[in-house]
Scaffold this motif. Sequence first.
Motif, PDB file in Angstrom:
ATOM      1  N   ASP A   1      -1.886  -1.193  -3.920  1.00  0.00           N
ATOM      2  CA  ASP A   1      -2.980  -0.373  -3.432  1.00  0.00           C
ATOM      3  C   ASP A   1      -2.453   1.040  -3.225  1.00  0.00           C
ATOM      4  OD1 ASP A   1      -5.316  -2.044  -3.070  1.00  0.00           O
ATOM      5  OD2 ASP A   1      -4.125  -3.129  -1.599  1.00  0.00           O
TER       6      ASP A   1
ATOM      7  N   THR B   1       0.833  -1.191   0.000  1.00  0.00           N
ATOM      8  CA  THR B   1       0.000   0.000   0.000  1.00  0.00           C
ATOM      9  C   THR B   1       0.873   1.249   0.000  1.00  0.00           C
ATOM     10  OG1 THR B   1      -1.753  -1.138   1.199  1.00  0.00           O
ATOM     11  CG2 THR B   1      -1.815   1.254   1.221  1.00  0.00           C
TER      12      THR B   1
ATOM     13  N   HIS C   1      -6.715   0.076  -6.675  1.00  0.00           N
ATOM     14  CA  HIS C   1      -5.960  -1.176  -6.700  1.00  0.00           C
ATOM     15  C   HIS C   1      -5.646  -1.520  -8.149  1.00  0.00           C
ATOM     16  CE1 HIS C   1      -4.585  -5.141  -5.474  1.00  0.00           C
ATOM     17  NE2 HIS C   1      -5.193  -5.587  -6.559  1.00  0.00           N
TER      18      HIS C   1
END
Length: 72
Positions: free
Chosen positions: A65, A2, A60
């Motif tokens: 992400d 992420t 995504h």
Amino acid sequence: MTKTFAVRGDHIQLDQLLKAANLVTSGGEAHAAVEAGLVRVDGHPESRKRAKLRAGQRVHFNGEDIVLVAAT
């Protein structure tokens, strides 16, 4: 994995985000990924190449992400 991405201004277009976050190498590659249904925004497939994304949204793509945050 992420990442966070700071949105300057009100929004960023999806194709521009994919390029700015180094997930694609060109606008054409970004458009092809969106057209192929490979990009999800907030958990849903996104088909608009130039969708306006705002702070608080999550994208995504290709195992990555990206959480959008407001630039300070």
